[in-house]
Design an enzyme around this catalytic site. Sequence first.
Site, PDB file in Angstrom:
ATOM      1  N   CYS A  10       4.124 -41.366  18.591  1.00 16.12           N
ATOM      2  CA  CYS A  10       4.115 -41.173  20.005  1.00 16.12           C
ATOM      3  C   CYS A  10       4.736 -39.870  20.393  1.00 16.12           C
ATOM      4  O   CYS A  10       4.747 -39.536  21.477  1.00 16.12           O
ATOM      5  CB  CYS A  10       4.733 -42.352  20.796  1.00 16.12           C
ATOM      6  SG  CYS A  10       6.531 -42.320  20.599  1.00 16.12           S
ATOM      7  N   THR A  53      26.742 -18.585   4.532  1.00 15.53           N
ATOM      8  CA  THR A  53      27.576 -19.124   3.488  1.00 15.53           C
ATOM      9  C   THR A  53      29.153 -18.959   3.798  1.00 15.53           C
ATOM     10  O   THR A  53      29.822 -19.741   3.175  1.00 15.53           O
ATOM     11  CB  THR A  53      27.203 -18.455   2.239  1.00 15.53           C
ATOM     12  OG1 THR A  53      27.342 -17.032   2.439  1.00 15.53           O
ATOM     13  CG2 THR A  53      25.854 -18.545   1.620  1.00 15.53           C
ATOM     14  N   SER A  55      19.242 -12.733   3.636  1.00 16.01           N
ATOM     15  CA  SER A  55      18.090 -13.441   3.466  1.00 16.01           C
ATOM     16  C   SER A  55      17.554 -12.825   1.942  1.00 16.01           C
ATOM     17  O   SER A  55      17.328 -11.674   1.822  1.00 16.01           O
ATOM     18  CB  SER A  55      16.754 -13.566   4.290  1.00 16.01           C
ATOM     19  OG  SER A  55      15.715 -14.256   3.726  1.00 16.01           O
ATOM     20  N   SER A  56      17.092 -13.663   1.107  1.00 14.58           N
ATOM     21  CA  SER A  56      16.474 -13.316  -0.241  1.00 14.58           C
ATOM     22  C   SER A  56      15.017 -12.718  -0.242  1.00 14.58           C
ATOM     23  O   SER A  56      14.360 -12.062  -0.879  1.00 14.58           O
ATOM     24  CB  SER A  56      16.398 -14.556  -1.410  1.00 14.58           C
ATOM     25  OG  SER A  56      15.706 -15.452  -1.010  1.00 14.58           O
ATOM     26  N   ASP A  91      20.678 -24.656  10.647  1.00  9.09           N
ATOM     27  CA  ASP A  91      22.255 -25.139  11.038  1.00  9.09           C
ATOM     28  C   ASP A  91      22.755 -24.981  12.438  1.00  9.09           C
ATOM     29  O   ASP A  91      23.765 -25.417  12.641  1.00  9.09           O
ATOM     30  CB  ASP A  91      22.951 -24.456   9.859  1.00  9.09           C
ATOM     31  CG  ASP A  91      22.986 -23.017  10.216  1.00  9.09           C
ATOM     32  OD1 ASP A  91      22.551 -22.344  11.202  1.00  9.09           O
ATOM     33  OD2 ASP A  91      23.314 -22.142   9.256  1.00  9.09           O
ATOM     34  N   HIS A 109      12.077 -22.450  11.002  1.00  4.23           N
ATOM     35  CA  HIS A 109      12.086 -23.420  10.220  1.00  4.23           C
ATOM     36  C   HIS A 109      12.502 -24.591  10.641  1.00  4.23           C
ATOM     37  O   HIS A 109      12.976 -25.784   9.937  1.00  4.23           O
ATOM     38  CB  HIS A 109      12.796 -23.068   8.579  1.00  4.23           C
ATOM     39  CG  HIS A 109      12.156 -22.204   7.877  1.00  4.23           C
ATOM     40  ND1 HIS A 109      12.700 -21.543   6.737  1.00  4.23           N
ATOM     41  CD2 HIS A 109      10.808 -21.688   7.799  1.00  4.23           C
ATOM     42  CE1 HIS A 109      11.953 -20.699   6.298  1.00  4.23           C
ATOM     43  NE2 HIS A 109      10.579 -20.893   6.866  1.00  4.23           N
ATOM     44  N   PHE A 138      20.143 -21.279  -0.902  1.00  2.19           N
ATOM     45  CA  PHE A 138      19.443 -21.561  -2.176  1.00  2.19           C
ATOM     46  C   PHE A 138      19.520 -21.097  -3.321  1.00  2.19           C
ATOM     47  O   PHE A 138      19.819 -21.545  -4.379  1.00  2.19           O
ATOM     48  CB  PHE A 138      17.892 -21.445  -1.586  1.00  2.19           C
ATOM     49  CG  PHE A 138      17.506 -22.780  -0.768  1.00  2.19           C
ATOM     50  CD1 PHE A 138      18.358 -23.884  -0.384  1.00  2.19           C
ATOM     51  CD2 PHE A 138      16.075 -22.808  -0.220  1.00  2.19           C
ATOM     52  CE1 PHE A 138      17.743 -24.916   0.366  1.00  2.19           C
ATOM     53  CE2 PHE A 138      15.838 -23.855   0.423  1.00  2.19           C
ATOM     54  CZ  PHE A 138      16.686 -24.829   0.891  1.00  2.19           C
ATOM     55  N   GLN A 166      15.723 -18.351   9.964  1.00  2.00           N
ATOM     56  CA  GLN A 166      15.220 -19.379   8.755  1.00  2.00           C
ATOM     57  C   GLN A 166      16.168 -20.491   8.683  1.00  2.00           C
ATOM     58  O   GLN A 166      15.628 -21.602   8.265  1.00  2.00           O
ATOM     59  CB  GLN A 166      15.110 -18.831   7.411  1.00  2.00           C
ATOM     60  CG  GLN A 166      14.143 -17.735   7.314  1.00  2.00           C
ATOM     61  CD  GLN A 166      14.035 -17.050   6.091  1.00  2.00           C
ATOM     62  OE1 GLN A 166      13.343 -17.315   5.292  1.00  2.00           O
ATOM     63  NE2 GLN A 166      14.661 -15.846   6.045  1.00  2.00           N
ATOM     64  N   CYS A 221       8.965 -38.585  16.519  1.00  2.00           N
ATOM     65  CA  CYS A 221       8.064 -39.562  16.149  1.00  2.00           C
ATOM     66  C   CYS A 221       6.871 -39.043  15.675  1.00  2.00           C
ATOM     67  O   CYS A 221       6.171 -38.257  16.396  1.00  2.00           O
ATOM     68  CB  CYS A 221       8.051 -40.622  17.285  1.00  2.00           C
ATOM     69  SG  CYS A 221       6.888 -41.939  16.738  1.00  2.00           S
TER      70      CYS A 221
HETATM   71  P1  NAD Z   1      18.017 -17.906  -0.032  1.00  2.00           P
HETATM   72  O1  NAD Z   1      19.064 -18.771  -0.624  1.00  2.00           O
HETATM   73  O2  NAD Z   1      16.936 -17.862  -0.723  1.00  2.00           O
HETATM   74  O3  NAD Z   1      18.855 -16.408  -0.082  1.00  2.00           O
HETATM   75  C1  NAD Z   1      19.973 -16.145   0.390  1.00  2.00           C
HETATM   76  C2  NAD Z   1      20.634 -14.747   0.335  1.00  2.00           C
HETATM   77  O4  NAD Z   1      21.875 -14.332   0.943  1.00  2.00           O
HETATM   78  C3  NAD Z   1      20.802 -14.334  -1.181  1.00  2.00           C
HETATM   79  O5  NAD Z   1      19.982 -13.446  -1.590  1.00  2.00           O
HETATM   80  C4  NAD Z   1      22.428 -14.071  -1.225  1.00  2.00           C
HETATM   81  O6  NAD Z   1      22.510 -12.899  -2.245  1.00  2.00           O
HETATM   82  C5  NAD Z   1      22.653 -13.696   0.263  1.00  2.00           C
HETATM   83  N1  NAD Z   1      23.995 -14.048   0.567  1.00  2.00           N
HETATM   84  C6  NAD Z   1      24.781 -15.029   0.208  1.00  2.00           C
HETATM   85  N2  NAD Z   1      25.881 -15.161   0.850  1.00  2.00           N
HETATM   86  C7  NAD Z   1      25.914 -13.908   1.586  1.00  2.00           C
HETATM   87  C8  NAD Z   1      26.687 -13.311   2.481  1.00  2.00           C
HETATM   88  N3  NAD Z   1      28.053 -13.539   2.831  1.00  2.00           N
HETATM   89  N4  NAD Z   1      26.379 -11.836   3.116  1.00  2.00           N
HETATM   90  C9  NAD Z   1      25.304 -11.391   2.848  1.00  2.00           C
HETATM   91  N5  NAD Z   1      24.353 -11.913   2.077  1.00  2.00           N
HETATM   92  C10 NAD Z   1      24.562 -13.375   1.457  1.00  2.00           C
HETATM   93  O7  NAD Z   1      17.917 -18.008   1.636  1.00  2.00           O
HETATM   94  P2  NAD Z   1      16.577 -17.731   2.667  1.00  2.00           P
HETATM   95  O8  NAD Z   1      16.288 -16.448   2.285  1.00  2.00           O
HETATM   96  O9  NAD Z   1      17.038 -18.027   3.761  1.00  2.00           O
HETATM   97  O10 NAD Z   1      15.408 -18.690   2.377  1.00  2.00           O
HETATM   98  C11 NAD Z   1      15.861 -20.101   1.764  1.00  2.00           C
HETATM   99  C12 NAD Z   1      15.354 -21.111   2.830  1.00  2.00           C
HETATM  100  O11 NAD Z   1      16.694 -21.664   2.751  1.00  2.00           O
HETATM  101  C13 NAD Z   1      15.192 -20.957   4.448  1.00  2.00           C
HETATM  102  O12 NAD Z   1      13.958 -21.397   4.524  1.00  2.00           O
HETATM  103  C14 NAD Z   1      16.230 -21.823   5.011  1.00  2.00           C
HETATM  104  O13 NAD Z   1      15.409 -22.625   5.834  1.00  2.00           O
HETATM  105  C15 NAD Z   1      16.787 -22.652   4.036  1.00  2.00           C
HETATM  106  N6  NAD Z   1      18.222 -23.085   4.056  1.00  2.00           N
HETATM  107  C16 NAD Z   1      18.938 -23.038   5.091  1.00  2.00           C
HETATM  108  C17 NAD Z   1      20.188 -23.093   5.220  1.00  2.00           C
HETATM  109  C18 NAD Z   1      21.003 -23.056   6.484  1.00  2.00           C
HETATM  110  O14 NAD Z   1      20.543 -23.544   7.446  1.00  2.00           O
HETATM  111  N7  NAD Z   1      22.389 -22.443   6.679  1.00  2.00           N
HETATM  112  C19 NAD Z   1      21.008 -23.296   3.903  1.00  2.00           C
HETATM  113  C20 NAD Z   1      20.364 -23.399   2.784  1.00  2.00           C
HETATM  114  C21 NAD Z   1      18.988 -23.164   2.846  1.00  2.00           C
END
Ligand code: NAD
Length: 256
Positions: A139, A36, A201-202, A113, A128, A43, A110, A136
């Site tokens: 093939c 973020t 991660s949540s 990006d 993920h 999410f 997960q 594809c």
């Molecule tokens: P999630 O959105 O469920 O949880 C993200 C967690 O990060 C939240 O609990 C939030 O409080 C916390 N958070 C936000 N900013 C933060 C920061 N600066 N420092 C510390 N914590 C912070 O995400 P998840 O647990 O990864 O699961 C959701 C799915 O979302 C995954 O499968 C992933 O593939 C996918 N996803 C990936 C991306 C990406 O690749 N950047 C973006 C969105 C979703």
Amino acid sequence: MNSCREDVYQKVAALLQNIKNKRGASLALTGAGISTESGIPDFRSPGSGLWEQMDPMETLSAQVLRERPEEFYIRGFRLLTSMKDATPNLAHQILAKLEEAGYIQGVITQNIDNLHHLAGSRRVWEVHGNTREAYCLSCRWRGALSELEQQVAQGSIPPRCPLCGGNARPAVVLFGDPMPVAFNEALEAVKKADLLLVVGSSLSVYPVAYLPELVRHLVIINLTPTPQDYRAEVVLHEKASQALAKIYDRLEGKGL
Ligand code: NAD
């Protein structure tokens, strides 16, 4: 949870140092929250999480890709390709430095990006998938996602495999897809690890959310509470970059 912040960073640093000294293994497990600060919405963050604008389990689902490709390529695909200009932030960089210095042996992510690779992490399990590649369904051609992007921009939906003309798709694990080999590899690595450092991660998407249950030492850095906080040795509810910088500081005795 520990209330004295200063001691807490030292405690994490000491855990990483002790495990390194004993030639044990520490791994990071990252989620959307680590990115973020690179401008990619997660999410579930209140106010900014993608969940507030759409249902990712619908927009990014294997079923929608299969049954309603127009819808997938107009909404979900745009979400995937929107990450391509993002750059790693301090949290990604510190994890790469921790690996280089031998404090962690790799990152299970997960995220799709590519930011751990760009930051210089060498051992990355992308459980993920990723937004660099496409493949594809007929093939087994594998190539760059940009190939699909060009076709979609020209209105070719679903995009076609450049080799055989079959349906091609992004190499991202959509909701409803089976888990890739990288997940099994990550699972085996976690079983052998002493410590898991969860960052951003949540811990609500399975089967990844099951991994923290397998380690002896669990550290969680996440802005908001997670269902695994109760069994973590240290929980830091703060920004990933800030918490990791303080831990790194204590390990190296210097700022970044
Ligand atoms: P999630 O959105 O469920 O949880 C993200 C967690 O990060 C939240 O609990 C939030 O409080 C916390 N958070 C936000 N900013 C933060 C920061 N600066 N420092 C510390 N914590 C912070 O995400 P998840 O647990 O990864 O699961 C959701 C799915 O979302 C995954 O499968 C992933 O593939 C996918 N996803 C990936 C991306 C990406 O690749 N950047 C973006 C969105 C979703």
